[in-house]
Design a protein around this motif. Structure first.
Motif, PDB file in Angstrom:
ATOM      1  N   TYR A   1       0.845  -1.186   0.000  1.00  0.00           N
ATOM      2  CA  TYR A   1       0.000   0.000   0.000  1.00  0.00           C
ATOM      3  C   TYR A   1       0.885   1.243   0.000  1.00  0.00           C
ATOM      4  O   TYR A   1       2.011   1.190   0.478  1.00  0.00           O
ATOM      5  N   PRO A   2       0.417   2.368  -0.544  1.00  0.00           N
ATOM      6  CA  PRO A   2      -0.956   2.634  -1.024  1.00  0.00           C
ATOM      7  C   PRO A   2      -1.222   2.170  -2.448  1.00  0.00           C
ATOM      8  O   PRO A   2      -2.272   2.455  -2.999  1.00  0.00           O
ATOM      9  N   ASP A   3      -0.274   1.436  -3.061  1.00  0.00           N
ATOM     10  CA  ASP A   3      -0.442   1.032  -4.454  1.00  0.00           C
ATOM     11  C   ASP A   3      -1.582   0.038  -4.651  1.00  0.00           C
ATOM     12  O   ASP A   3      -2.112  -0.079  -5.750  1.00  0.00           O
ATOM     13  N   GLY A   4      -1.936  -0.713  -3.577  1.00  0.00           N
ATOM     14  CA  GLY A   4      -3.004  -1.687  -3.711  1.00  0.00           C
ATOM     15  C   GLY A   4      -2.610  -2.900  -4.523  1.00  0.00           C
ATOM     16  O   GLY A   4      -3.422  -3.488  -5.231  1.00  0.00           O
ATOM     17  N   VAL A   5      -1.334  -3.293  -4.425  1.00  0.00           N
ATOM     18  CA  VAL A   5      -0.836  -4.469  -5.135  1.00  0.00           C
ATOM     19  C   VAL A   5      -0.628  -5.600  -4.133  1.00  0.00           C
ATOM     20  O   VAL A   5      -0.007  -5.404  -3.094  1.00  0.00           O
ATOM     21  N   TRP A   6      -1.168  -6.773  -4.449  1.00  0.00           N
ATOM     22  CA  TRP A   6      -0.973  -7.944  -3.598  1.00  0.00           C
ATOM     23  C   TRP A   6      -0.087  -8.946  -4.341  1.00  0.00           C
ATOM     24  O   TRP A   6      -0.376  -9.313  -5.478  1.00  0.00           O
ATOM     25  N   TYR A   7       0.975  -9.362  -3.677  1.00  0.00           N
ATOM     26  CA  TYR A   7       1.862 -10.385  -4.236  1.00  0.00           C
ATOM     27  C   TYR A   7       1.509 -11.745  -3.627  1.00  0.00           C
ATOM     28  O   TYR A   7       1.233 -11.846  -2.434  1.00  0.00           O
ATOM     29  N   GLY A   8       1.549 -12.791  -4.457  1.00  0.00           N
ATOM     30  CA  GLY A   8       1.221 -14.130  -3.975  1.00  0.00           C
ATOM     31  C   GLY A   8       2.366 -15.102  -4.138  1.00  0.00           C
ATOM     32  O   GLY A   8       3.313 -14.855  -4.912  1.00  0.00           O
ATOM     33  N   THR A   9       2.284 -16.207  -3.404  1.00  0.00           N
ATOM     34  CA  THR A   9       3.306 -17.265  -3.397  1.00  0.00           C
ATOM     35  C   THR A   9       4.714 -16.685  -3.267  1.00  0.00           C
ATOM     36  O   THR A   9       5.621 -17.056  -4.004  1.00  0.00           O
ATOM     37  N   CYS A  10       4.863 -15.768  -2.332  1.00  0.00           N
ATOM     38  CA  CYS A  10       6.151 -15.111  -2.140  1.00  0.00           C
ATOM     39  C   CYS A  10       7.117 -16.010  -1.363  1.00  0.00           C
ATOM     40  O   CYS A  10       6.704 -16.799  -0.504  1.00  0.00           O
ATOM     41  N   ASP A  11       8.378 -15.849  -1.647  1.00  0.00           N
ATOM     42  CA  ASP A  11       9.440 -16.561  -0.947  1.00  0.00           C
ATOM     43  C   ASP A  11      10.362 -15.528  -0.319  1.00  0.00           C
ATOM     44  O   ASP A  11      10.400 -14.369  -0.758  1.00  0.00           O
ATOM     45  N   ASP A  12      11.101 -15.933   0.715  1.00  0.00           N
ATOM     46  CA  ASP A  12      11.986 -14.951   1.356  1.00  0.00           C
ATOM     47  C   ASP A  12      13.025 -14.404   0.380  1.00  0.00           C
ATOM     48  O   ASP A  12      13.538 -13.295   0.550  1.00  0.00           O
ATOM     49  N   GLU A  13      13.322 -15.169  -0.672  1.00  0.00           N
ATOM     50  CA  GLU A  13      14.274 -14.694  -1.674  1.00  0.00           C
ATOM     51  C   GLU A  13      13.688 -13.576  -2.543  1.00  0.00           C
ATOM     52  O   GLU A  13      14.411 -12.921  -3.285  1.00  0.00           O
ATOM     53  N   ASP A  14      12.366 -13.387  -2.459  1.00  0.00           N
ATOM     54  CA  ASP A  14      11.726 -12.314  -3.236  1.00  0.00           C
ATOM     55  C   ASP A  14      11.783 -10.970  -2.527  1.00  0.00           C
ATOM     56  O   ASP A  14      11.430  -9.945  -3.112  1.00  0.00           O
TER      57      ASP A  14
ATOM     58  N   SER B   1      13.242  -3.413  -3.679  1.00  0.00           N
ATOM     59  CA  SER B   1      13.881  -2.677  -4.780  1.00  0.00           C
ATOM     60  C   SER B   1      12.833  -2.075  -5.704  1.00  0.00           C
ATOM     61  O   SER B   1      12.988  -0.939  -6.177  1.00  0.00           O
ATOM     62  N   ALA B   2      11.755  -2.819  -5.960  1.00  0.00           N
ATOM     63  CA  ALA B   2      10.694  -2.306  -6.828  1.00  0.00           C
ATOM     64  C   ALA B   2      10.009  -1.105  -6.193  1.00  0.00           C
ATOM     65  O   ALA B   2       9.653  -0.143  -6.880  1.00  0.00           O
ATOM     66  N   VAL B   3       9.822  -1.138  -4.869  1.00  0.00           N
ATOM     67  CA  VAL B   3       9.226  -0.001  -4.168  1.00  0.00           C
ATOM     68  C   VAL B   3      10.091   1.240  -4.356  1.00  0.00           C
ATOM     69  O   VAL B   3       9.591   2.334  -4.636  1.00  0.00           O
ATOM     70  N   GLU B   4      11.417   1.069  -4.200  1.00  0.00           N
ATOM     71  CA  GLU B   4      12.332   2.204  -4.347  1.00  0.00           C
ATOM     72  C   GLU B   4      12.245   2.829  -5.736  1.00  0.00           C
ATOM     73  O   GLU B   4      12.365   4.042  -5.896  1.00  0.00           O
ATOM     74  N   ARG B   5      12.014   1.973  -6.740  1.00  0.00           N
ATOM     75  CA  ARG B   5      11.988   2.455  -8.128  1.00  0.00           C
ATOM     76  C   ARG B   5      10.568   2.749  -8.619  1.00  0.00           C
ATOM     77  O   ARG B   5      10.361   2.996  -9.808  1.00  0.00           O
ATOM     78  N   ASP B   6       9.586   2.688  -7.668  1.00  0.00           N
ATOM     79  CA  ASP B   6       8.193   2.963  -7.996  1.00  0.00           C
ATOM     80  C   ASP B   6       7.704   2.006  -9.082  1.00  0.00           C
ATOM     81  O   ASP B   6       7.016   2.402 -10.026  1.00  0.00           O
ATOM     82  N   ARG B   7       8.034   0.737  -8.914  1.00  0.00           N
ATOM     83  CA  ARG B   7       7.603  -0.293  -9.857  1.00  0.00           C
ATOM     84  C   ARG B   7       6.996  -1.455  -9.074  1.00  0.00           C
ATOM     85  O   ARG B   7       6.943  -1.428  -7.846  1.00  0.00           O
ATOM     86  N   ILE B   8       6.561  -2.468  -9.800  1.00  0.00           N
ATOM     87  CA  ILE B   8       6.045  -3.666  -9.151  1.00  0.00           C
ATOM     88  C   ILE B   8       6.793  -4.883  -9.688  1.00  0.00           C
ATOM     89  O   ILE B   8       7.406  -4.834 -10.768  1.00  0.00           O
ATOM     90  N   VAL B   9       6.746  -5.960  -8.947  1.00  0.00           N
ATOM     91  CA  VAL B   9       7.359  -7.220  -9.384  1.00  0.00           C
ATOM     92  C   VAL B   9       6.270  -8.007 -10.111  1.00  0.00           C
ATOM     93  O   VAL B   9       5.466  -8.712  -9.482  1.00  0.00           O
ATOM     94  N   SER B  10       6.218  -7.886 -11.411  1.00  0.00           N
ATOM     95  CA  SER B  10       5.071  -8.360 -12.189  1.00  0.00           C
ATOM     96  C   SER B  10       4.825  -9.859 -12.055  1.00  0.00           C
ATOM     97  O   SER B  10       3.672 -10.308 -12.040  1.00  0.00           O
ATOM     98  N   ASP B  11       5.880 -10.667 -11.946  1.00  0.00           N
ATOM     99  CA  ASP B  11       5.667 -12.117 -11.901  1.00  0.00           C
ATOM    100  C   ASP B  11       5.122 -12.596 -10.560  1.00  0.00           C
ATOM    101  O   ASP B  11       4.719 -13.754 -10.425  1.00  0.00           O
TER     102      ASP B  11
END
Length: 405
Positions: free
Chosen positions: A370-383, A389-399
């Motif tokens: 939040y506040p982007d409203g993006v939910w990531y699923g099946t996450c691993d600690d390696e993610d 990093s994606a937050v810092e660059r104002d991006r999302i991890v699409s996969d």
């Protein structure tokens, strides 16, 4: 207009909207549409389907289309019990709809809940399994386990136990117990082992699910594993509720209750309405959490933050990690700690906290940004490093994207 429509005083501009959860599986979404078509025939009123998430159309999109030709829209949730979707998401959707379409009257129905038609349906599901196992409850000791999804809402979980008891009453079962496939206890495996101690001839496992999805598959697997482990007790799982026409009996009742203003919710035991031991902090459920994470009045950038104890600068992003039982078993505590470490290492303005259930059991660990409203699923600690990093660059991890709000 049909006789049914005439009998209950339905106008030509009235519409029913059946609201399903939504799934990545087209088969599950098609089942909702099939029920909507059946409900239209039953009610004699135009009926469409919409979804809370993961499928189209969304509730706002469906309402936006229907509002052009409808003067009254009654939303009926295709939900087994009243947890966060029924108590929070649907009322919020109704409030938004009333604001955006002031010329239309909106009603919201209750969940399927406990209904004689559903008990009758479960009875038949059990008889199908008894036939498969070659037993008869009237002559053999047959135990039943009603296995539901499980929720972080105690009121919802309590209804599963009530359903199991009502299925037992007046029938020749040896016993009927309630269990869950995740989130809360007792879990299916625990209940099966407990029931086995009484040495019944057979155990019927009834998946209390609408569709034949991932969780129903887990219930079947659990029953099969138990059957292999306990050779002296035959066990098998039945089919989910599916699109049985008896569900239309329940949905028709819920629709009529909604349009006449007689919806009965279980507020006396709702954790969002009263204080229950162990749930004192759960105020308003998912809707309250979303508001707390995104509201701007108290969490805005200002020069006088020190003058007001509650006010503070908003973090760049907030990462909430589900740590309820199912996600925890899949490794969410490790994901939580790795995200915190990644945020510290990057020295970035990202707030990382644990959260209660996001109602996405089986797709976790879930990380909500939040506040982007993006939910990531099946996450691993390696993610974790990639997410920060994606937050810092104002991006999302699409996969990793599970859904967006």
């Amino acid at each position: 207009m049909s006789r049914t429509a005439d009998a209950v005083g339905i106008g030509d501009e009235e519409t029913a909207l059946l609201v399903g959860h939504g799934s990545r599986r087209d088969k599950s979404n098609e089942a909702v549409r099939e029920l909507a078509a059946g409900l239209e025939d039953r009610l004699g009123v135009s009926t469409d389907a919409a979804f809370l998430e993961l499928a189209e159309p969304s509730i706002p999109d469906a309402i936006g289309t229907l509002a052009h030709s409808s003067s009254r829209i009654t939303m009926v949730p295709l939900s087994l019990f009243a947890a966060s979707h029924v108590k929070n998401d649907l009322p919020l959707a109704v409030k938004r709809a009333r604001s955006e379409h002031p010329g239309v009257t909106f009603h919201a129905g209750g969940h399927l809940g406990i209904h004689p038609a559903i008990l009758d349906l479960l009875d038949d599901r059990s008889r199908d399994v008894e036939t498969q196992l070659g037993v008869d409850r009237d002559d053999d000791d047959v135990a039943v386990v009603v296995c539901a999804r499980g929720s972080s809402d105690p009121d919802s979980n309590a209804d599963v136990h009530k359903l199991a008891r009502l299925l037992y009453e007046g029938r020749s079962f040896d016993r009927v117990e309630a269990g869950f496939i995740g989130v809360t206890e007792p879990l299916l495996d625990e209940v099966l082992h407990d029931v086995a101690k009484t040495r019944p001839d057979a155990i019927v496992v009834l998946p209390y699910m609408l569709g034949d999805g991932v969780l129903t598959g887990r219930i079947r697997d659990g029953a099969a594993e138990f059957d292999a482990e306990y050779p002296y007790v035959d066990a098998a799982a039945g089919d989910p509720l599916g699109t049985d026409t008896r569900l239309l009996d329940v949905l028709s009742d819920r629709w009529q209750e909604a349009r006449t203003g007689s919806v009965d919710m279980s507020c006396d035991t709702c954790k969002y309405k009263v204080e229950l031991d162990g749930y004192e902090e759960d105020e308003g459920g998912a809707r309250a959490m979303l508001r707390a994470l995104t509201h701007q009045q108290a969490h805005e950038d200002r020069d006088d933050v020190a003058d007001e104890p509650h006010a503070h600068d908003a973090p760049e992003a907030h990462l909430a990690v589900c740590t309820n039982q199912t996600c925890a078993a899949d490794g969410s505590p490790a994901v939580l700690e790795k995200l915190r470490q990644a945020a510290r290492d990057a020295n970035t303005d990202v707030h990382v906290t644990r959260s209660s259930c996001f109602d996405q059991c089986g797709d976790g660990p879930i990380v909500a940004q939040y506040p982007d409203g993006v939910w990531y699923g099946t996450c691993d600690d390696e993610d974790a490093d990639r997410i920060v990093s994606a937050v810092e660059r104002d991006r999302i991890v699409s996969d990793l994207v599970h859904q967006t709000l």
